[in-house]
Design an enzyme around this catalytic site. Structure first.
Site, PDB file in Angstrom:
ATOM      1  N   ASN A   9       0.771  -1.079   0.038  1.00 61.47           N
ATOM      2  CA  ASN A   9      -0.076   0.205  -0.011  1.00 61.47           C
ATOM      3  C   ASN A   9       1.042   1.228  -0.159  1.00 61.47           C
ATOM      4  O   ASN A   9       1.509   1.687   0.867  1.00 61.47           O
ATOM      5  CB  ASN A   9      -0.849  -0.105   1.258  1.00 61.47           C
ATOM      6  CG  ASN A   9      -1.732   1.266   1.304  1.00 61.47           C
ATOM      7  OD1 ASN A   9      -1.768   2.024   0.466  1.00 61.47           O
ATOM      8  ND2 ASN A   9      -2.207   1.267   2.700  1.00 61.47           N
ATOM      9  N   LYS A  11       0.256   4.295  -0.365  1.00 61.66           N
ATOM     10  CA  LYS A  11      -0.525   5.431   0.267  1.00 61.66           C
ATOM     11  C   LYS A  11      -0.297   6.572  -0.730  1.00 61.66           C
ATOM     12  O   LYS A  11      -0.250   6.352  -1.925  1.00 61.66           O
ATOM     13  CB  LYS A  11       0.059   5.573   1.664  1.00 61.66           C
ATOM     14  CG  LYS A  11      -0.029   4.600   2.707  1.00 61.66           C
ATOM     15  CD  LYS A  11      -0.113   4.812   4.044  1.00 61.66           C
ATOM     16  CE  LYS A  11      -0.270   3.427   4.700  1.00 61.66           C
ATOM     17  NZ  LYS A  11      -0.382   3.522   6.157  1.00 61.66           N
ATOM     18  N   HIS A  94      -9.584   1.415   4.597  1.00 63.51           N
ATOM     19  CA  HIS A  94      -8.477   1.675   5.539  1.00 63.51           C
ATOM     20  C   HIS A  94      -8.550   2.483   6.639  1.00 63.51           C
ATOM     21  O   HIS A  94      -9.416   3.631   6.471  1.00 63.51           O
ATOM     22  CB  HIS A  94      -7.369   2.119   4.579  1.00 63.51           C
ATOM     23  CG  HIS A  94      -5.874   1.996   5.129  1.00 63.51           C
ATOM     24  ND1 HIS A  94      -5.577   3.042   6.238  1.00 63.51           N
ATOM     25  CD2 HIS A  94      -4.853   1.223   4.930  1.00 63.51           C
ATOM     26  CE1 HIS A  94      -4.184   2.844   6.557  1.00 63.51           C
ATOM     27  NE2 HIS A  94      -3.833   1.460   5.946  1.00 63.51           N
ATOM     28  N   GLU A  96      -6.928   5.168   7.610  1.00 62.28           N
ATOM     29  CA  GLU A  96      -6.682   6.497   7.373  1.00 62.28           C
ATOM     30  C   GLU A  96      -7.826   6.983   6.722  1.00 62.28           C
ATOM     31  O   GLU A  96      -8.423   8.362   6.848  1.00 62.28           O
ATOM     32  CB  GLU A  96      -5.543   6.778   6.618  1.00 62.28           C
ATOM     33  CG  GLU A  96      -4.313   6.221   7.397  1.00 62.28           C
ATOM     34  CD  GLU A  96      -2.864   5.716   6.778  1.00 62.28           C
ATOM     35  OE1 GLU A  96      -2.946   5.989   5.456  1.00 62.28           O
ATOM     36  OE2 GLU A  96      -2.092   5.358   7.377  1.00 62.28           O
ATOM     37  N   GLU A 166      -5.907  -4.638  10.848  1.00 58.29           N
ATOM     38  CA  GLU A 166      -4.678  -3.717  11.023  1.00 58.29           C
ATOM     39  C   GLU A 166      -4.930  -2.832  12.000  1.00 58.29           C
ATOM     40  O   GLU A 166      -5.937  -1.785  12.162  1.00 58.29           O
ATOM     41  CB  GLU A 166      -4.864  -2.548   9.845  1.00 58.29           C
ATOM     42  CG  GLU A 166      -4.365  -3.266   8.599  1.00 58.29           C
ATOM     43  CD  GLU A 166      -3.722  -2.323   7.445  1.00 58.29           C
ATOM     44  OE1 GLU A 166      -2.602  -2.681   7.130  1.00 58.29           O
ATOM     45  OE2 GLU A 166      -4.289  -1.085   7.202  1.00 58.29           O
ATOM     46  N   GLY A 172       2.198   2.566  10.680  1.00 60.84           N
ATOM     47  CA  GLY A 172       3.150   3.326  10.475  1.00 60.84           C
ATOM     48  C   GLY A 172       3.628   3.995  11.963  1.00 60.84           C
ATOM     49  O   GLY A 172       4.491   4.799  11.769  1.00 60.84           O
ATOM     50  N   SER A 210       2.819  -1.921  10.770  1.00 60.19           N
ATOM     51  CA  SER A 210       4.498  -2.019  10.658  1.00 60.19           C
ATOM     52  C   SER A 210       5.045  -3.358  10.522  1.00 60.19           C
ATOM     53  O   SER A 210       5.944  -3.816  11.236  1.00 60.19           O
ATOM     54  CB  SER A 210       4.947  -1.419  12.122  1.00 60.19           C
ATOM     55  OG  SER A 210       4.434  -0.109  12.209  1.00 60.19           O
ATOM     56  N   GLY A 231       2.808  -1.107   4.433  1.00 61.08           N
ATOM     57  CA  GLY A 231       2.830   0.409   3.972  1.00 61.08           C
ATOM     58  C   GLY A 231       4.059   0.875   3.885  1.00 61.08           C
ATOM     59  O   GLY A 231       4.779   0.652   2.580  1.00 61.08           O
TER      60      GLY A 231
HETATM   61  P1  PGA Z   1       2.376   0.417   7.737  1.00 58.07           P
HETATM   62  O1  PGA Z   1       1.186   0.587   7.119  1.00 58.07           O
HETATM   63  O2  PGA Z   1       3.121  -0.941   7.343  1.00 58.07           O
HETATM   64  O3  PGA Z   1       3.410   1.541   7.162  1.00 58.07           O
HETATM   65  O4  PGA Z   1       2.510   0.334   9.031  1.00 58.07           O
HETATM   66  C1  PGA Z   1       0.328  -0.439   7.002  1.00 58.07           C
HETATM   67  C2  PGA Z   1      -0.930  -0.029   6.339  1.00 58.07           C
HETATM   68  O5  PGA Z   1      -1.470   1.010   6.607  1.00 58.07           O
HETATM   69  O6  PGA Z   1      -1.520  -0.615   5.485  1.00 58.07           O
END
Ligand code: PGA
Length: 250
Positions: A9, A11, A94, A96, A166, A172, A210, A231
């Site tokens: 992803n 983003k 997601h 976000e 998640e 993140g 993460s 991500g």
């Molecule tokens: P991250 O994001 O691996 O940077 O923690 C995962 C995601 O938001 O899908």
């Protein structure tokens, strides 16, 4: 054991030059040993499709989709358009999108429906905040989010759905859920899919938050973890490839 799925992803990151470089590195590695998809920002979907060699086995995905089919919805992108372009996957719900763009459970359900109707594979994200985990309501929150999706997809092909757990506090942040925490939630999601979709449906349940080369193998070894939604580490070719190899069990 079914083949694991690793989804990058990106983003809101990337550029024409940067994407070409990243994908050039990723596709140099022949035979990743797992299913792989890359979810790019809308303006770069066509570029990614053109760069990916047909036999790379890497599928294309988007990061969002409209809940509406067509019409006067300025700025929206429909599931049919994504499918027309050659996307296989789309990320839906997601955290976000839920927190920054106010997508509620019902919207996520309707977006999942739109994706399924257009023949896309929706990657439906669920997960709790740290406050919800501290309150001991993680499984309740995840079940509520899943039920809201189930309420919108009657009669559609649930075989196509991918779920992604998640934990919001792990996205993140560099904090990863422990194998025990992941195992508990994934087992609960598996019980839910068997009850709601039927035990003959083998829904892939990804973990995201993460995931890095250093923890991928441990997370992928947890029962009911069928891959990862990646991500930050999907933006670094070496890291993304290492995670794919961990998923392949190399
Ligand atoms: P991250 O994001 O691996 O940077 O923690 C995962 C995601 O938001 O899908």
């Amino acid at each position: 054991m079914s083949t694991k799925l690793v989804v990058g992803n990106w983003k809101m990151n990337g550029s024409l030059a940067g994407n070409a470089e990243l994908l050039g590195e990723v596709t140099k590695s022949a035979g990743l040993g797992c299913e792989v998809a890359v979810c790019a920002p809308f303006p770069y979907l066509m570029q990614v499709l053109q760069i990916l060699p047909p036999r790379s086995g890497i599928a294309l995905g988007a990061q969002n989709v409209s809940e509406f089919d067509d019409g006067a919805y300025t700025g929206e992108v429909s599931a049919r358009m994504l499918s027309d372009l050659g996307c296989s996957y789309v990320i839906v719900g997601h955290s976000e999108r839920r927190s920054l763009f106010h997508e509620d459970d019902g919207t996520v359900g309707r977006k999942t429906r739109a994706a399924l109707r257009a023949g896309l594979l929706p990657i439906v994200c669920v997960g709790e905040t740290s406050a919800e985990r501290n309150d001991g309501i993680t499984l309740e929150v995840v079940t509520r989010q899943l039920d809201a999706v189930a309420a919108e997809i009657d009669g559609l092909d649930v075989d196509q759905i991918v779920l992604a757990y998640e934990p919001i506090w792990a996205i993140g942040s560099g904090l990863t859920a422990t194998a025990e925490q992941v195992g508990e939630v994934h087992a609960s999601i598996r019980t839910w899919t068997q009850r709601v979709f039927g035990s003959e449906v083998t829904t892939k349940i990804l973990y995201g938050g993460s995931v890095k080369p250093g923890n991928a193998a441990e997370l992928f070894a947890v029962p009911n973890v069928d891959g990862g939604l990646i991500g930050g580490a999907s933006l670094v070719a070496r890291d993304f490839l290492a995670i794919c190899h961990a998923a392949a069990g190399d």
